[in-house]
Motif scaffolding. Structure first.
Motif, PDB file in Angstrom:
ATOM      1  N   SER A 176      66.112  53.017  48.011  1.00  0.00           N
ATOM      2  CA  SER A 176      65.989  53.019  46.551  1.00  0.00           C
ATOM      3  C   SER A 176      66.336  54.384  45.978  1.00  0.00           C
ATOM      4  O   SER A 176      66.227  55.422  46.646  1.00  0.00           O
ATOM      5  CB  SER A 176      64.565  52.631  46.148  1.00  0.00           C
ATOM      6  OG  SER A 176      63.630  53.545  46.695  1.00  0.00           O
ATOM      7  N   GLY A 177      66.771  54.370  44.737  1.00  0.00           N
ATOM      8  CA  GLY A 177      67.113  55.609  44.041  1.00  0.00           C
ATOM      9  C   GLY A 177      67.095  55.407  42.544  1.00  0.00           C
ATOM     10  O   GLY A 177      66.872  54.288  42.059  1.00  0.00           O
ATOM     11  N   ARG A 178      67.336  56.493  41.800  1.00  0.00           N
ATOM     12  CA  ARG A 178      67.341  56.415  40.335  1.00  0.00           C
ATOM     13  C   ARG A 178      68.499  57.265  39.808  1.00  0.00           C
ATOM     14  O   ARG A 178      68.717  58.390  40.268  1.00  0.00           O
ATOM     15  CB  ARG A 178      66.013  56.906  39.767  1.00  0.00           C
ATOM     16  CG  ARG A 178      65.868  56.706  38.262  1.00  0.00           C
ATOM     17  CD  ARG A 178      64.424  56.874  37.844  1.00  0.00           C
ATOM     18  NE  ARG A 178      63.560  55.928  38.532  1.00  0.00           N
ATOM     19  CZ  ARG A 178      63.389  54.648  38.159  1.00  0.00           C
ATOM     20  NH1 ARG A 178      64.048  54.188  37.097  1.00  0.00           N
ATOM     21  NH2 ARG A 178      62.589  53.864  38.825  1.00  0.00           N
ATOM     22  N   VAL A 201      72.664  60.029  41.864  1.00  0.00           N
ATOM     23  CA  VAL A 201      71.492  59.213  42.184  1.00  0.00           C
ATOM     24  C   VAL A 201      70.479  60.054  42.948  1.00  0.00           C
ATOM     25  O   VAL A 201      70.802  60.644  43.999  1.00  0.00           O
ATOM     26  CB  VAL A 201      71.896  57.976  43.020  1.00  0.00           C
ATOM     27  CG1 VAL A 201      70.653  57.173  43.410  1.00  0.00           C
ATOM     28  CG2 VAL A 201      72.874  57.108  42.241  1.00  0.00           C
ATOM     29  N   GLU A 202      69.260  60.115  42.422  1.00  0.00           N
ATOM     30  CA  GLU A 202      68.170  60.778  43.132  1.00  0.00           C
ATOM     31  C   GLU A 202      67.518  59.765  44.075  1.00  0.00           C
ATOM     32  O   GLU A 202      66.994  58.728  43.630  1.00  0.00           O
ATOM     33  CB  GLU A 202      67.135  61.311  42.150  1.00  0.00           C
ATOM     34  CG  GLU A 202      65.966  62.018  42.839  1.00  0.00           C
ATOM     35  CD  GLU A 202      64.898  62.456  41.864  1.00  0.00           C
ATOM     36  OE1 GLU A 202      63.873  63.006  42.321  1.00  0.00           O
ATOM     37  OE2 GLU A 202      65.084  62.247  40.643  1.00  0.00           O
ATOM     38  N   GLY A 219      76.795  48.095  32.975  1.00  0.00           N
ATOM     39  CA  GLY A 219      75.911  48.629  31.951  1.00  0.00           C
ATOM     40  C   GLY A 219      74.807  49.511  32.480  1.00  0.00           C
ATOM     41  O   GLY A 219      73.821  49.763  31.771  1.00  0.00           O
ATOM     42  N   LEU A 220      74.932  50.002  33.699  1.00  0.00           N
ATOM     43  CA  LEU A 220      73.919  50.901  34.250  1.00  0.00           C
ATOM     44  C   LEU A 220      73.839  52.175  33.419  1.00  0.00           C
ATOM     45  O   LEU A 220      74.853  52.710  32.984  1.00  0.00           O
ATOM     46  CB  LEU A 220      74.255  51.233  35.707  1.00  0.00           C
ATOM     47  CG  LEU A 220      74.074  50.099  36.714  1.00  0.00           C
ATOM     48  CD1 LEU A 220      74.628  50.491  38.077  1.00  0.00           C
ATOM     49  CD2 LEU A 220      72.599  49.715  36.839  1.00  0.00           C
ATOM     50  N   GLN A 221      72.616  52.650  33.218  1.00  0.00           N
ATOM     51  CA  GLN A 221      72.375  53.833  32.405  1.00  0.00           C
ATOM     52  C   GLN A 221      71.515  54.824  33.170  1.00  0.00           C
ATOM     53  O   GLN A 221      70.916  54.481  34.210  1.00  0.00           O
ATOM     54  CB  GLN A 221      71.687  53.443  31.090  1.00  0.00           C
ATOM     55  CG  GLN A 221      72.484  52.493  30.227  1.00  0.00           C
ATOM     56  CD  GLN A 221      71.740  52.086  28.970  1.00  0.00           C
ATOM     57  OE1 GLN A 221      70.613  52.517  28.742  1.00  0.00           O
ATOM     58  NE2 GLN A 221      72.373  51.259  28.155  1.00  0.00           N
ATOM     59  N   VAL A 222      71.462  56.047  32.656  1.00  0.00           N
ATOM     60  CA  VAL A 222      70.612  57.073  33.251  1.00  0.00           C
ATOM     61  C   VAL A 222      69.153  56.603  33.217  1.00  0.00           C
ATOM     62  O   VAL A 222      68.663  56.133  32.190  1.00  0.00           O
ATOM     63  CB  VAL A 222      70.765  58.409  32.500  1.00  0.00           C
ATOM     64  CG1 VAL A 222      69.764  59.435  33.020  1.00  0.00           C
ATOM     65  CG2 VAL A 222      72.185  58.931  32.638  1.00  0.00           C
ATOM     66  N   GLY A 223      68.485  56.709  34.342  1.00  0.00           N
ATOM     67  CA  GLY A 223      67.101  56.256  34.451  1.00  0.00           C
ATOM     68  C   GLY A 223      66.955  54.919  35.138  1.00  0.00           C
ATOM     69  O   GLY A 223      65.842  54.550  35.537  1.00  0.00           O
ATOM     70  N   ASP A 224      68.060  54.152  35.286  1.00  0.00           N
ATOM     71  CA  ASP A 224      67.992  52.843  35.947  1.00  0.00           C
ATOM     72  C   ASP A 224      67.801  53.019  37.449  1.00  0.00           C
ATOM     73  O   ASP A 224      68.341  53.938  38.068  1.00  0.00           O
ATOM     74  CB  ASP A 224      69.266  52.044  35.691  1.00  0.00           C
ATOM     75  CG  ASP A 224      69.349  51.535  34.264  1.00  0.00           C
ATOM     76  OD1 ASP A 224      68.315  51.568  33.568  1.00  0.00           O
ATOM     77  OD2 ASP A 224      70.445  51.109  33.841  1.00  0.00           O
TER      78      ASP A 224
END
Length: 303
Positions: free
Chosen positions: A64-66, A93-94, A117-122
């Protein structure tokens, strides 16, 4: 048989003959015994081995990541065309899971994933792919993390069902859980183990009907008549579906996913799988139709 709980009033005695009652009970017992025997016979004891697949190799497991940043890919002149296949973004991706937790890595979002549509924070799931011939490893996008959204919709769905249908809705939800357990715990493993798809569909669907109908509508002659009608209709649907698949020469292979599945599990009979899907798809329709028809006929007879 006791009275059902699914109606505010139970239908009056309709003078059913002893012969009709005995015949219905006999059929119910036979179907029950055959279903239990079928579950024992078709139960997937062993599962096919896919150990040679690179997707299970070390270093390719998804973590997993963000997303912390997004930027368009550099224009190299080779992907300047229009269309989804040319979409490209670089996501920072963190990593939040696995041994690489805490690192921030670049991940390419190419094609459909670049237009999702991926955004920062997803949240996303990514995998580290080992380099070839001493090259450095890279990180690849696997899928977006949709669990929070799905859990939110699930909670809203459960609250709506309980608010509208009350106790009957609760039993309906329990029946839905049982149906999912039979589908994912028995039917799909049995199919991947190479068992006959049509037999798996009939036995699994019958087991689902036994639990769902009586759990949702109560134990009564009305429910039993609906069960018998549903089961007989399911047998007819299975026969007509198998005949249609055979006469139309349907292969059951219509996408890249089925071709990939055939490569991993070569023992699957895809025409039979197609027939199985027709049976499972028809089960929900037959369930609703027969319980409604049984209730209508019961009320007309009582009037």
């Amino acid at each position: 048989m006791g009275a059902g709980h699914s109606h505010s009033h139970e239908a009056p005695a309709l003078g059913l003959s002893a012969t009709a009652r005995r015949a219905t009970l006999a059929l119910l017992v036979v179907v029950g015994v055959v279903t239990i025997a079928g579950l024992i016979w078709l139960w997937p004891i062993s599962h096919p081995s896919v150990g040679g697949s690179s997707m299970t190799a070390e270093g390719v497991d998804a973590v997993s990541g963000r997303i912390t940043a997004l930027a368009p890919c550099e224009d190299t002149g080779e992907s300047s065309g229009q269309g989804p296949q040319h979409a490209c973004q670089i996501a920072q991706v963190e990593i939040t899971g696995g041994p690489s937790a805490g690192q921030t890595v670049p991940v390419e979002l190419i094609g459909v994933s670049g237009l999702s549509g991926l955004q920062v924070g997803d949240g996303v799931n990514v995998a580290e792919v080992a380099g070839i011939d001493g090259e450095a490893s890279t990180w690849a996008f696997v899928t977006a993390d949709r669990m929070p959204v799905l859990i939110g919709f699930l909670i809203v769905f459960v609250l709506a069902v309980l608010g509208v249908a009350g106790r009957k809705g609760l039993f309906g939800l329990l029946g839905l859980i049982v149906a999912g357990a039979v589908l994912f715990g028995f039917m799909i493993p049995a199919l991947t183990s190479g068992h006959p798809a049509v037999a798996v569909a009939i036995i699994g669907s019958t087991a689902i009907m036994f639990v769902v109908l009586y759990l949702a509508h109560g134990i009564s002659w009305r429910t039993t008549s609906a069960f018998v009608g549903t089961w007989l209709s399911l047998i007819v649907t299975t026969g007509l579906g198998a005949l249609g698949v055979w006469m139309a020469r349907l292969s059951g292979m219509s996408s890249e996913e089925t071709l990939a599945l055939a490569g991993v599990l070569g023992n699957l009979d895809f025409p039979d799988i197609l027939t199985c899907s027709l049976v499972i798809g028809g089960l929900g329709v037959l369930n609703d139709v027969t319980i409604t028809q049984a209730s209508s006929v019961w009320e007309i007879r009582a009037a």
